[in-house]
Write a protein that holds these residues in place. Structure first.
Motif, PDB file in Angstrom:
ATOM      1  N   LYS A 166       0.833  -1.208   0.000  1.00  0.00           N
ATOM      2  CA  LYS A 166       0.000   0.000   0.000  1.00  0.00           C
ATOM      3  C   LYS A 166       0.870   1.260   0.000  1.00  0.00           C
ATOM      4  CE  LYS A 166      -3.595   2.375   2.589  1.00  0.00           C
ATOM      5  NZ  LYS A 166      -4.698   2.196   3.522  1.00  0.00           N
ATOM      6  N   LEU A 167       1.888   1.281   0.849  1.00  0.00           N
ATOM      7  CA  LEU A 167       2.745   2.463   0.946  1.00  0.00           C
ATOM      8  C   LEU A 167       3.602   2.651  -0.309  1.00  0.00           C
ATOM      9  CD1 LEU A 167       3.705   2.199   4.710  1.00  0.00           C
ATOM     10  CD2 LEU A 167       2.144   3.828   3.647  1.00  0.00           C
ATOM     11  N   LEU A 168       4.055   1.559  -0.898  1.00  0.00           N
ATOM     12  CA  LEU A 168       4.829   1.679  -2.145  1.00  0.00           C
ATOM     13  C   LEU A 168       3.948   2.187  -3.285  1.00  0.00           C
ATOM     14  CD1 LEU A 168       7.103  -1.490  -2.002  1.00  0.00           C
ATOM     15  CD2 LEU A 168       7.703   0.886  -1.441  1.00  0.00           C
ATOM     16  N   LYS A 169       2.685   1.792  -3.261  1.00  0.00           N
ATOM     17  CA  LYS A 169       1.740   2.285  -4.275  1.00  0.00           C
ATOM     18  C   LYS A 169       1.511   3.792  -4.109  1.00  0.00           C
ATOM     19  CE  LYS A 169      -1.224  -0.476  -5.818  1.00  0.00           C
ATOM     20  NZ  LYS A 169      -2.235  -1.444  -6.096  1.00  0.00           N
ATOM     21  N   ILE A 170       1.384   4.249  -2.864  1.00  0.00           N
ATOM     22  CA  ILE A 170       1.220   5.684  -2.592  1.00  0.00           C
ATOM     23  C   ILE A 170       2.425   6.466  -3.123  1.00  0.00           C
ATOM     24  CG2 ILE A 170       1.186   7.402  -0.717  1.00  0.00           C
ATOM     25  CD1 ILE A 170      -0.550   5.290   0.828  1.00  0.00           C
ATOM     26  N   ALA A 171       3.619   5.890  -2.983  1.00  0.00           N
ATOM     27  CA  ALA A 171       4.843   6.529  -3.461  1.00  0.00           C
ATOM     28  C   ALA A 171       5.058   6.339  -4.963  1.00  0.00           C
ATOM     29  CB  ALA A 171       6.046   5.992  -2.690  1.00  0.00           C
TER      30      ALA A 171
ATOM     31  N   GLU B  27      31.758   6.003  -3.178  1.00  0.00           N
ATOM     32  CA  GLU B  27      32.979   5.840  -3.979  1.00  0.00           C
ATOM     33  C   GLU B  27      32.667   5.503  -5.430  1.00  0.00           C
ATOM     34  OE1 GLU B  27      35.229   2.894  -1.844  1.00  0.00           O
ATOM     35  OE2 GLU B  27      35.648   4.275  -0.173  1.00  0.00           O
ATOM     36  N   GLU B  28      31.384   5.447  -5.765  1.00  0.00           N
ATOM     37  CA  GLU B  28      30.890   5.150  -7.111  1.00  0.00           C
ATOM     38  C   GLU B  28      31.297   3.772  -7.627  1.00  0.00           C
ATOM     39  OE1 GLU B  28      31.706   8.432  -9.729  1.00  0.00           O
ATOM     40  OE2 GLU B  28      30.499   9.804  -8.508  1.00  0.00           O
ATOM     41  N   ASN B  29      31.484   2.831  -6.701  1.00  0.00           N
ATOM     42  CA  ASN B  29      31.717   1.437  -7.077  1.00  0.00           C
ATOM     43  C   ASN B  29      30.405   0.740  -7.409  1.00  0.00           C
ATOM     44  OD1 ASN B  29      34.494   1.698  -6.647  1.00  0.00           O
ATOM     45  ND2 ASN B  29      34.256   1.242  -4.472  1.00  0.00           N
ATOM     46  N   ILE B  30      29.309   1.255  -6.843  1.00  0.00           N
ATOM     47  CA  ILE B  30      27.958   0.781  -7.158  1.00  0.00           C
ATOM     48  C   ILE B  30      27.206   1.962  -7.737  1.00  0.00           C
ATOM     49  CG2 ILE B  30      25.758  -0.039  -6.235  1.00  0.00           C
ATOM     50  CD1 ILE B  30      27.317  -1.579  -4.108  1.00  0.00           C
ATOM     51  N   LYS B  31      26.640   1.770  -8.912  1.00  0.00           N
ATOM     52  CA  LYS B  31      25.860   2.821  -9.554  1.00  0.00           C
ATOM     53  C   LYS B  31      24.464   2.277  -9.825  1.00  0.00           C
ATOM     54  CE  LYS B  31      29.863   4.958 -11.576  1.00  0.00           C
ATOM     55  NZ  LYS B  31      30.581   5.414 -12.723  1.00  0.00           N
ATOM     56  N   LEU B  32      23.480   3.000  -9.339  1.00  0.00           N
ATOM     57  CA  LEU B  32      22.089   2.611  -9.538  1.00  0.00           C
ATOM     58  C   LEU B  32      21.353   3.762 -10.205  1.00  0.00           C
ATOM     59  CD1 LEU B  32      21.361   1.017  -6.036  1.00  0.00           C
ATOM     60  CD2 LEU B  32      21.795  -0.189  -8.171  1.00  0.00           C
ATOM     61  N   ASN B  33      20.438   3.411 -11.097  1.00  0.00           N
ATOM     62  CA  ASN B  33      19.567   4.428 -11.684  1.00  0.00           C
ATOM     63  C   ASN B  33      18.576   4.879 -10.630  1.00  0.00           C
ATOM     64  OD1 ASN B  33      20.845   4.285 -14.190  1.00  0.00           O
ATOM     65  ND2 ASN B  33      19.559   2.568 -14.825  1.00  0.00           N
ATOM     66  N   GLN B  34      17.617   5.666 -11.003  1.00  0.00           N
ATOM     67  CA  GLN B  34      16.646   6.237 -10.069  1.00  0.00           C
ATOM     68  C   GLN B  34      16.052   5.186  -9.131  1.00  0.00           C
ATOM     69  OE1 GLN B  34      15.689   9.438  -9.395  1.00  0.00           O
ATOM     70  NE2 GLN B  34      14.455   8.544  -7.784  1.00  0.00           N
ATOM     71  N   VAL B  35      16.225   5.398  -7.840  1.00  0.00           N
ATOM     72  CA  VAL B  35      15.598   4.577  -6.805  1.00  0.00           C
ATOM     73  C   VAL B  35      14.474   5.413  -6.210  1.00  0.00           C
ATOM     74  CG1 VAL B  35      15.923   3.485  -4.554  1.00  0.00           C
ATOM     75  CG2 VAL B  35      17.695   3.271  -6.303  1.00  0.00           C
ATOM     76  N   ASP B  36      13.253   4.938  -6.334  1.00  0.00           N
ATOM     77  CA  ASP B  36      12.087   5.704  -5.866  1.00  0.00           C
ATOM     78  C   ASP B  36      11.942   5.684  -4.355  1.00  0.00           C
ATOM     79  OD1 ASP B  36      11.174   6.339  -8.545  1.00  0.00           O
ATOM     80  OD2 ASP B  36      10.589   4.225  -8.682  1.00  0.00           O
ATOM     81  N   VAL B  37      12.136   4.493  -3.758  1.00  0.00           N
ATOM     82  CA  VAL B  37      11.943   4.336  -2.314  1.00  0.00           C
ATOM     83  C   VAL B  37      13.074   3.486  -1.744  1.00  0.00           C
ATOM     84  CG1 VAL B  37      10.415   3.456  -0.487  1.00  0.00           C
ATOM     85  CG2 VAL B  37       9.424   4.441  -2.544  1.00  0.00           C
TER      86      VAL B  37
ATOM     87  N   GLY C   1      12.324  13.134   7.963  1.00  0.00           N
ATOM     88  CA  GLY C   1      11.894  13.882   6.792  1.00  0.00           C
ATOM     89  C   GLY C   1      10.424  14.215   6.940  1.00  0.00           C
ATOM     90  N   GLU C   2       9.824  14.647   5.861  1.00  0.00           N
ATOM     91  CA  GLU C   2       8.401  14.973   5.884  1.00  0.00           C
ATOM     92  C   GLU C   2       7.580  13.676   5.890  1.00  0.00           C
ATOM     93  OE1 GLU C   2       4.998  16.810   2.923  1.00  0.00           O
ATOM     94  OE2 GLU C   2       7.108  17.192   2.466  1.00  0.00           O
ATOM     95  N   LYS C   3       6.816  13.474   6.954  1.00  0.00           N
ATOM     96  CA  LYS C   3       5.979  12.276   7.049  1.00  0.00           C
ATOM     97  C   LYS C   3       4.783  12.443   6.124  1.00  0.00           C
ATOM     98  CE  LYS C   3       7.129  11.377  11.894  1.00  0.00           C
ATOM     99  NZ  LYS C   3       7.718  12.631  12.396  1.00  0.00           N
ATOM    100  N   VAL C   4       4.576  11.461   5.256  1.00  0.00           N
ATOM    101  CA  VAL C   4       3.481  11.499   4.293  1.00  0.00           C
ATOM    102  C   VAL C   4       2.348  10.576   4.733  1.00  0.00           C
ATOM    103  CG1 VAL C   4       2.851  11.010   1.893  1.00  0.00           C
ATOM    104  CG2 VAL C   4       5.069  12.034   2.407  1.00  0.00           C
TER     105      VAL C   4
END
Length: 187
Positions: free
Chosen positions: A29-34, A89-99, A156-159
Motif C-alpha cells: 500500500k505504501l509503495l503504491k502511494i509513493a 565511492e561510485e563502485n555501485i551505480k544505480l539508476n533512479q531509486v524511488d523508495v 523527513g516529511e511524514k506522508v
C-alpha cells in the motif's frame, strides 16, 4: 501532500486478504502511494515485505544470504555501511531509486541476545542502520524513505503513517505489539 495516519490490525488484514505476511500488504500500500517502480531495501532479509506485490525493480542489501521468500532482482551481500561507502565511492551505480526501505533487525528491546553486543558490531544497532539507510537514500537522491520501526522518528516529511498492531499467540505481546510503517518524502 497532507499527512495520513491509519491504525491497522494484523487480524483484519488476514481476514480480508488471507495474506500469510500481513506486513507485505501494508508495504504494498505504501509503495503504491509513493508510485514506486524501483525499490531498494537496505535490510532485505528474506524479502517477505514484497510477497503481496513485488515492485518493478527490487534491489536488496543484507549482510546474510537468506532463504528468500521473494527473490530480489539485484542483491548486494554486504552491510548497509559498506553499501553506502560503495555508493559514495561510485563502485555501485544505480539508476533512479524511488523508495529506500529500512526495517532494522532486533528493535524489540524486550528480547535479549547473549551475544547482542558482538552481533551489533557486525550489522549495527537499529539507530545506526537507520542513519546509514537514510544516507543511502540521500546519496541515491531517492524521493521517499519507508521505515518500519517501533517508534516514529523525524527523518523527513511524514506522508503516511500506519500504526500496525500484530499478534503472536505464543508470545506475551501486550504493549509490545505495535510498530509503525512510516513513509517519508525526502524532496
Amino acid at each position: 501532500m497532507s499527512l495520513v495516519y491509519e491504525i491497522v490490525d494484523q487480524r483484519d488484514i488476514q481476514k480480508k486478504t488471507k495474506a500469510r505476511y500481513p506486513s507485505a500488504v501494508v508495504v504494498a500500500k505504501l509503495l503504491k502511494i509513493a508510485n514506486a517502480k524501483t525499490v531498494l531495501d537496505v535490510t532485505y532479509g528474506r524479502g517477505r515485505f514484497y510477497k503481496w506485490e513485488k515492485p518493478q525493480t527490487l534491489i536488496g542489501v543484507d549482510p546474510k544470504l537468506w532463504k528468500w521468500i521473494v527473490e530480489p532482482d539485484i542483491f548486494y551481500q554486504m552491510t548497509v555501511f559498506r553499501f553506502c561507502r560503495e555508493i559514495a565511492e561510485e563502485n555501485i551505480k544505480l539508476n533512479q531509486v524511488d523508495v529506500v526501505v529500512i526495517d532494522p533487525p532486533a528493535w524489540n528491546y524486550g528480547i535479549r541476545y547473549n551475544k547482542r553486543d558482538e552481533y551489533a558490531y557486525i550489522i549495527g544497532t537499529p539507530q545506526t542502520i537507520i542513519e546509514q539507510g537514510l544516507k543511502a537514500a540521500r546519496l541515491l537522491n531517492s524521493r521517499y524513505l519507508l521505515l518500519h520501526f517501533n517508534k516514529m522518528l523525524d527523518l523527513g516529511e511524514k506522508v503516511y503513517i500506519i500504526q500496525f498492531r500484530w499478534f503472536a499467540h505464543y508470545l506475551y505481546t501486550e504493549n509490545k505489539n505495535k510498530s509503525y510503517y512510516i513513509l517519508y518524502k525526502l524532496h
